[in-house]
Each structure stands twice: as structure tokens, then as C-alpha cells.
Enzyme design. Structure first.
Site, PDB file in Angstrom:
ATOM      1  N   GLU A   1      43.973  32.548  45.203  1.00 29.99           N
ATOM      2  CA  GLU A   1      43.333  33.149  44.731  1.00 29.99           C
ATOM      3  C   GLU A   1      41.655  32.695  44.540  1.00 29.99           C
ATOM      4  O   GLU A   1      40.521  32.722  43.781  1.00 29.99           O
ATOM      5  CB  GLU A   1      43.953  32.702  43.337  1.00 29.99           C
TER       6      GLU A   1
ATOM      7  N   ASP B   1      37.051  31.362  42.287  1.00 27.95           N
ATOM      8  CA  ASP B   1      38.400  31.519  41.493  1.00 27.95           C
ATOM      9  C   ASP B   1      38.516  31.744  40.547  1.00 27.95           C
ATOM     10  O   ASP B   1      37.985  32.117  39.302  1.00 27.95           O
ATOM     11  CB  ASP B   1      38.614  29.611  41.645  1.00 27.95           C
TER      12      ASP B   1
END
Length: 351
Positions: free
Chosen positions: A263, A220
Site C-alpha cells: 500500500e 502509505d
């Protein structure tokens, strides 16, 4: 004498008829089998195998066009002969450029192709394109040790095989593109979540059957919302693309990475234990921290950092859902611990 001449003619006619019947049966078999091809490569292989069966030349080579990405095309050789006809340089290959056959009837006296290997000092050859809408998809190369070998009738026979193969190759190619588009993320060109879960199921079954480990890395981008809020979503998209490219550079050819959502990304590492997965995650973390971000609207984007969670089958989980969950918990702990770090899941960790 007359009886001998008549007998010779009859024998020759019988032989020609027999050969023609054999060729016709071979062509019928080829037409039937190639339409059952499961993929573009299988269609190429079928074409090659049947051209081999009719024994029209000393050496046969087949090159095909492979699109690695939207911007990268490579040419691969289907066949594994020790000495192919040429080095196959697509930028200077007239067959690739023009989509027309290249015929050299006598290597010793004619002007050969610049890519031809110098070991072939005599004989003749022909390079025949397999085209689709002015794009050369494949090249069939045939070499004979005899000069002036490739007659009009022989070339016509070869063209018949190629004409049957072309629509099959084209349709399998189009189907492959559709399947790939359905399985990939439009922005990053990585696999999407749908394909990831299908692939992970298969890999876990294989790992369980062969008693091997399999690791996943959940990734992430740190403070990604700040990038979108400060520089805009176009900048955020540019960062995601760069991050995807860095991940691919750091993984092995046997690994797979997918965009899990937003993301978040997941890498699947078959036959990898926790230590190996941790090292790969560290390599990605260090690489992305050093990777310069692009300019967007003449504004230089700042470097980014990422957090990682690692989990291993069957050490930390024995099924797909728990494997992803434990990697996600480890990622959450990495975020809690200050970000820009790799954490491996351990028993007792909870959200």
C-alpha cells in the site's frame, strides 16, 4: 511542325522518366528510413515527411490513435497546420469506423464528410486509413484546391507508402505496449518500483546538472491491513485502485507516481521545492479523505486516510537511496504522530 511535335514528345518522355526516377529514389529512401524509426510517433512523422516531399497536394494532415489508458482512447494530430481538413470526431468518422478510404472528388458538388471544416468550399480530398487487424491506427488526409485531383495512379502511390509504414507502426506500437507492461503495476496501472528507480536516477542526474531541486513524496494508506482483514483482499485491491486515481488527479503533468510495494506509493516531483511538495501532499491527503470508496459484494467500504513523508534533493539527500530513505523516515514519523498527516524530513529524524 513534325520536328516540334517529336521534340515535345521526347521532352515529355524525358520529364516523365526523370520524375519516375525521383519518385523511386524517394520511395527507397522512405523504406530505409522508416525501418530505423525508434518509436510509433517517429514512424508517423517519417511517413508524413516523405508524403510532403513528393508534393501531391496542398495540405496534408495526419491523425493517430493514442491509448491513454485501458479504457480511454484519444486521437491526436501530428501536424500543426492552421486549418486542417476536419475536426476529427472519431465517433462519427467513417474512416475510423469502417477502415476504408473516404474520397471526395468535388467539394462543391459531392456530399462532403460531416466533420469537414466549412472553410474548404472547393477542391477535393481523400482520407486514407492506416489499419491493423481492423483497427484504424492513423488517418492520412490530403486536400487539393483542384477538383477531381486524386487519380487512381496517385492514390496507388500513396497506398504504397502506407503499406510500407503499416508493419513498422504496428511493430513499434507492440514494442511500446510490451515495455509499458514491464514497467507498470498490473493492478493500479501505475509505474512499478523497477521503473521508478530507473526514472529517479535520470531525474536526479538532470536536477544535479541544471542545479534544480527535486522532491519525493512517500505515501502509505493508514490501517490498510484492517481493510483486508475485515472486507477481504478484493476490497483492498479496490481501495488501492481508487487511491491511485486520486493521486493522479492531484499531481502535475510533469510529476510521476509509482506503486512502491503493497500500500506504499512514491511520487517524484521534478523542479519542486519542499514547500511545493508539501502542498501537493496535503492536496492528496485531503482529496483521499473526501473520496467515497466503492461497494464490494454489496458492502460499502469506509473512507480511508493516508500518511505522507516528504524529502527534497539536494536539501535532505544528495542521492537516490538517501532521498527515498529520508522520505520513508518522514512517513514513519507521520504514522507515529497519529497518521493522516504530512511530515517533511528534517535533520536528526531517525527511525
Amino acid at each position: 511542325m513534325i520536328i516540334f511535335q517529336v521534340s515535345s514528345i521526347l521532352i515529355r518522355n524525358y520529364f516523365v522518366e526523370h520524375v519516375n526516377e525521383k519518385d523511386l529514389n524517394n520511395f527507397r529512401d522512405f523504406t530505409d528510413i522508416i525501418h530505423k524509426s525508434a518509436s510509433e510517433i517517429e514512424a508517423y512523422q517519417t511517413l508524413y515527411d516523405f508524403i510532403q516531399k513528393i508534393r501531391v497536394s496542398n495540405h496534408i494532415t495526419l491523425f493517430y490513435r493514442k491509448e491513454v489508458s485501458a479504457n480511454e482512447v484519444v486521437w491526436e494530430r501530428l501536424t500543426k497546420e492552421r486549418l486542417p481538413l476536419c475536426t476529427m470526431e472519431p465517433r462519427s468518422c467513417p474512416v475510423v469506423k469502417c477502415g476504408r478510404a473516404c474520397l471526395v472528388m468535388n467539394i462543391a458538388t459531392d456530399i462532403p464528410c460531416v466533420n469537414q471544416l466549412r472553410e474548404h468550399k472547393s477542391g477535393s480530398y481523400i482520407c486514407m486509413p492506416i489499419t491493423e487487424e481492423n483497427i484504424t491506427l492513423g488517418i492520412l488526409q490530403l486536400y487539393s484546391k483542384s477538383k477531381n485531383y486524386f487519380s487512381e495512379s496517385l492514390i496507388s502511390k500513396l497506398e504504397s507508402y502506407i503499406e510500407v509504414a503499416k508493419p513498422v507502426i504496428s511493430s513499434k506500437r507492440a514494442l511500446s505496449k510490451l515495455n509499458k507492461n514491464a514497467s507498470t503495476d498490473k493492478l493500479t496501472k501505475l509505474y512499478n518500483r523497477r521503473f521508478l528507480e530507473y526514472y529517479l536516477d535520470n531525474q536526479l542526474n538532470l536536477a544535479g546538472f541544471s542545479n534544480q531541486k527535486l522532491s519525493v513524496i512517500m505515501m502509505d494508506i493508514d490501517n490498510f491491513k484492517r481493510i483486508n482483514d475485515t472486507y477481504g483482499h478484493t476490497a483492498g485491491d479496490a481501495v488501492l485502485v481508487v487511491f491511485s486515481q486520486v493521486i493522479l488527479r492531484c499531481l502535475r503533468q510533469t510529476d510521476l507516481v509509482a506503486r512502491y510495494g503493497g500500500e506504499e506509493f512514491i511520487a517524484i516531483l521534478p523542479t519542486s521545492d519542499t514547500k511545493n511538495a508539501y502542498e501537493i501532499a496535503e492536496r492528496i491527503r485531503e482529496s483521499i479523505a473526501a473520496e467515497p470508496m466503492p461497494k464490494v459484494n454489496n458492502v460499502q467500504l469506509p473512507n480511508i486516510s493516508c500518511s505522507f513523508g516528504v524529502s527534497t534533493f539536494p536539501i535532505h539527500a544528495d542521492n537516490k537511496v538517501d532521498l527515498i530513505k529520508t522520505a520513508d523516515i518522514a512517513l514513519y514519523k507521520a504514522k507515529q504522530s497519529g497518521k493522516n498527516r504530512v511530515i517533511t524530513y528534517s535533520e536528526g529524524m531517525e527511525m
